[in-house]
Design a protein around this motif. Structure first.
Motif, short mmCIF file in Angstrom:
data_model
loop_
_atom_site.label_atom_id
_atom_site.label_comp_id
_atom_site.label_asym_id
_atom_site.label_seq_id
_atom_site.Cartn_x
_atom_site.Cartn_y
_atom_site.Cartn_z
N GLY A 86 0.71 -1.24 0.01
CA GLY A 86 -0.12 -0.15 -0.06
C GLY A 86 0.86 1.43 -0.12
N ARG A 87 0.49 2.33 -0.49
CA ARG A 87 1.08 3.48 -0.75
C ARG A 87 1.62 4.18 0.77
NH1 ARG A 87 4.17 3.40 -4.04
NH2 ARG A 87 3.79 3.68 -6.10
N ALA A 88 2.81 4.41 1.16
CA ALA A 88 3.00 4.92 2.38
C ALA A 88 2.58 6.49 2.19
CB ALA A 88 4.53 4.78 2.42
N ASN A 89 2.34 7.25 3.25
CA ASN A 89 1.94 8.59 3.09
C ASN A 89 1.90 9.45 4.38
OD1 ASN A 89 -0.47 7.98 4.41
ND2 ASN A 89 -1.52 7.49 2.41
N SER A 90 2.56 8.80 5.17
CA SER A 90 2.70 9.62 6.45
C SER A 90 4.11 9.68 7.06
CB SER A 90 1.76 8.86 7.61
OG SER A 90 2.67 7.76 7.91
N THR A 91 4.37 10.40 7.96
CA THR A 91 5.48 10.90 8.86
C THR A 91 5.77 9.17 9.52
OG1 THR A 91 5.47 12.84 9.15
CG2 THR A 91 6.91 11.84 10.62
N GLU A 92 4.71 8.54 9.91
CA GLU A 92 5.03 7.44 10.59
C GLU A 92 5.65 6.31 9.80
OE1 GLU A 92 2.16 9.03 10.77
OE2 GLU A 92 2.67 9.90 12.69
N ASP A 93 4.72 6.22 8.62
CA ASP A 93 5.45 5.27 7.62
C ASP A 93 6.94 5.53 7.39
OD1 ASP A 93 2.80 4.25 7.18
OD2 ASP A 93 2.27 5.56 5.61
N ALA A 94 7.23 6.79 7.13
CA ALA A 94 8.69 7.08 6.64
C ALA A 94 9.50 6.80 7.96
CB ALA A 94 8.53 8.54 6.38
N HIS A 95 9.06 7.27 9.13
CA HIS A 95 9.94 6.84 10.15
C HIS A 95 10.45 5.37 10.22
CE1 HIS A 95 11.89 7.98 13.88
NE2 HIS A 95 11.51 7.08 14.23
N THR A 96 9.56 4.56 10.16
CA THR A 96 9.90 3.26 10.38
C THR A 96 10.84 2.77 9.28
OG1 THR A 96 7.51 2.80 11.17
CG2 THR A 96 8.76 0.89 10.25
N LEU A 97 10.61 2.96 8.06
CA LEU A 97 11.36 2.65 6.79
C LEU A 97 12.69 3.26 7.06
CD1 LEU A 97 8.71 3.09 3.89
CD2 LEU A 97 9.72 0.89 4.74
N LEU A 98 12.73 4.61 7.40
CA LEU A 98 14.23 5.15 7.67
C LEU A 98 14.94 4.65 8.72
CD1 LEU A 98 12.93 8.86 6.51
CD2 LEU A 98 14.35 7.18 5.33
N SER A 99 14.10 4.14 9.64
CA SER A 99 14.75 3.62 10.74
C SER A 99 15.33 2.32 10.38
CB SER A 99 13.78 3.42 11.89
OG SER A 99 13.19 4.63 12.40
N TRP A 100 14.78 1.63 9.67
CA TRP A 100 15.62 0.27 9.18
C TRP A 100 16.91 0.78 8.47
CZ3 TRP A 100 10.71 -2.48 6.75
CH2 TRP A 100 9.62 -2.77 7.70
N ALA A 101 16.59 1.85 7.57
CA ALA A 101 17.88 2.17 6.70
C ALA A 101 18.85 2.64 7.79
CB ALA A 101 17.43 3.30 5.97
N LYS A 102 18.54 3.24 8.80
CA LYS A 102 19.69 3.74 9.94
C LYS A 102 20.30 2.53 10.49
CE LYS A 102 19.66 8.17 11.16
NZ LYS A 102 20.78 9.04 11.67
N GLU A 103 19.39 1.44 10.83
CA GLU A 103 19.99 0.28 11.39
C GLU A 103 20.80 -0.43 10.44
OE1 GLU A 103 16.36 -2.05 12.60
OE2 GLU A 103 17.75 -3.58 13.12
#
Ligand code: GCU
Length: 598
Positions: A331-348
């Motif tokens: 499903g299309r991501a469209n929120s800060t919460e969606d982004a925070h999770t994905l970007l936290s994985w990238a940070k990890e």
């Protein structure tokens, strides 16, 4: 020739609203959200639009007609239609629409009362792909392009009390569209980002730009900062103030005849934005009683030969590619919460960089990455076999590029504008892309231009990058799939020839694995296969002269209609380092370890 959409529009006695240039930083304006529950009607044959039958041309579904007499024939009723959440794609909100490609109508009502001489702009963060917008049964505008914002001044279409907005959204694919009819991601249709009413004074700040005016620092440690502002009207003599409280900075500019103003001033002790210190300053821009608040970071990005320099220091982009899909289940991501999770994985993973593929992601994602200290490659979907000689196709691509740059030109973390992905070589393609590259530079001379090229393999072990577009980009980037689409996977034997004195980014490499499937490392689709591919690839990347970064394909498994292998793909592209449920595969640890050593 007046197009049919205008005919439909005009037939209902419309006042055509005007498409206003994109308003910068909409979330900081006086907004009313129209997000929430909308009614929708699936209209496979677009009956509600081309109403051929012998009824008086009372317009289509967009007039929201109701029976006035018992004998009246009205064959639709939004108020009795099902509802779905906006923003949101229709594919994951109604299982009958999972694969659907066609027209869906959307409607919601809202109350409004006039606010003096103020104007009302109707703003959409994105609608995929082709949107006809109607307010109170009158045509407001038609927009094409699935990933960039647009807004209309609809003031003259509104009435005090209850109003309604109706959209005809069509996500059918076309060879002359951008992207074309073939692309390796799910064709999520619908109103996929915010819908807002923006209340503005008749003259308002339409666009502004605040960033370093150069990289020099004088002996007192001050840096030149440039502020440019543009009003929506060509009005001279309007005072616009800029405040940066933390810097005790207060500037006043006066607009000239075309409604623009600019100033360069010295800022003392500016902390530069960087992944290690993603410093953002509170900024306030005032025109009359309108205050626009923003958070702005300052940094420089440049190349020196094969080096990439952030704030004058060489940097290696430890990246990952990301599609704009929710962390769990698609499903299309469209929120800060969606982004925070994905970007936290990238940070990890150890990333300081993400390639937001293959289209501009939502503004929340770019701003969240900025707050988290993650650099961004932002891209328009000029993907694969574009209709290079079609002028409408070029104009569409250029419009999406303009809107991408306009929206994010104040985001310090955005360092690369990408104009294409894996486009077959031809003179027509070079002409189209070089025009786009020049256009991007005309809008933004500070960021780097790139595109994902394709490496030609002279033999299985000799890889050469040869692309005429090298002279139009600042960074030469290319995708390569050694070990996946080419069945060699022996880093020790690989050689690379990148004959350009520019930084090199490997913008894609990788391979698929089904999470939890284990076996020998030569067994396709096992986690061990993907793990070994990453081991060989990172060893090979270390041999590329001038490598300035990489964004392997891809953070998370993502839906694609092209990936049909039952029991393994099941309409997912499995090249993610995370499964579609957010579970880490073994290759995750190979890349993480490599980045730690970088
Ligand atoms: C291509 C393309 C991606 C695609 C990937 C793949 O390089 O850029 O969009 O998903 O390869 O084949 O998985």
């Amino acid at each position: 020739m007046i197009s049919l959409c205008c005919l439909c529009g005009l037939a209902s006695g419309t006042v055509v609203a005007n498409e206003a240039p994109q308003v910068a930083n909409v979330l900081a304006r006086h907004i009313t959200s129209l997000n929430g529950i909308w009614h929708y009607i699936v209209d496979v044959q677009e009956e509600g639009y081309y109403d051929y039958r012998m009824k008086p041309m009372r317009g289509g579904f967009f007039i929201n007609a109701k029976p006035q007499r018992p004998e009246d024939l009205i064959e639709y009723d939004f108020d009795k239609a099902p509802t779905m959440q906006v923003p949101g794609d229709w594919n994951t909100q109604d299982e009958r629409l999972f694969f659907y490609e066609g027209t869906v109508w959307f409607k919601r009502s809202f109350d409004w009362k006039p606010n003096g001489d103020h104007r009302i702009l109707l703003y959409f963060g994105a609608v995929n792909y082709d949107a006809h917008v109607y307010v109170n049964g009158k045509f407001a505008g038609h927009h094409v392009g699935g990933f960039t914002p647009f807004n209309y001044d609809v003031t003259d279409l509104l009435k005090e009390g209850e109003n309604f907005v109706i959209l005809k959204v069509d996500n059918k694919r076309h060879a002359e569209a951008v992207p074309t009819q073939i692309f390796d991601w799910w064709n999520y249709g619908g109103i996929t980002r915010d819908v807002l009413l923006i209340d503005v004074a008749p003259v308002y700040v339409e666009n502004y730009r605040l960033d370093l005016a150069g990289k020099e620092v004088d002996k007192r440690g001050t840096r030149p900062v440039a502020f440019n502002v543009k009003l929506n009207q060509a009005e001279a003599g309007r005072l616009v103030t800029l405040d940066i409280p933390e810097l005790k900075m207060h500037q006043v500019v006066t607009t000239d005849a075309d409604g623009t103003a600019s100033i360069t001033f010295k800022a003392k002790k500016l902390q530069l934005w960087s992944p290690e210190n993603p410093k953002l300053y509170q900024v306030e821009i005032r025109l009359g009683d309108e205050v626009i608040k923003d958070e702005i970071g300052f940094r420089t990005i440049e190349t020196r030969g094969k080096q990439l320099l952030l704030n004058g220091q060489p940097i290696f982009l430890k990246g990952i590619s990301i599609h704009e899909e929710k962390p769990n289940g698609g499903g299309r991501a469209n929120s800060t919460e969606d982004a925070h999770t994905l970007l936290s994985w990238a940070k990890e993973l150890g990333c300081n960089f993400v390639r937001l593929a293959h289209y501009p992601h939502n503004e929340y994602a770019v701003r969240e990455a900025e707050r988290m200290g993650i650099l961004v490659w932002s891209e328009i979907p000029v993907y694969w076999t574009i209709a290079w000689i079609n002028p409408d196709t070029y104009n569409n691509a250029e419009r999406q590029l303009t809107d991408m740059i306009r929206r994010d030109q104040n985001r310090a973390n955005v360092i690369i504008w990408s104009i294409a992905n894996e486009t077959p070589h031809s003179p027509e393609r070079d002409q189209f892309l070089s025009r786009l590259a020049k256009h991007a530079r005309s809008l933004d001379g500070t960021r780097l231009i790139s595109m994902a090229m394709e490496v030609t393999s002279a033999s299985n072990y000799k890889n050469r990058l040869q692309d005429n577009m090298h002279e139009y980009v600042d960074v030469v980037s290319f995708n390569q799939y050694i070990g996946w689409y080419r069945d060699v996977n022996d880093a020790a034997k690989m050689s690379w020839e990148v004959p350009y004195d520019k930084p090199v980014i490997v913008s894609e490499f990788g391979g698929g694995a089904k999470f939890g499937l284990h076996g020998a490392k030569n067994q396709r689709w096992t986690e061990e296969f993907q793990e070994n591919l990453y081991r060989e690839n990172v060893a090979m990347l270390d041999k590329i002269d001038g490598l300035a970064g990489t964004s392997p394909w891809i953070l998370k498994d993502f839906r694609s209609p092209r990936r049909v292998l039952n029991g393994v793909q099941d309409y997912y592209n499995r090249k993610g380092l995370f499964s579609d449920s957010g579970e880490k595969k073994k290759a995750f640890y190979v890349l993480k370890e490599w980045y730690e050593k970088k």
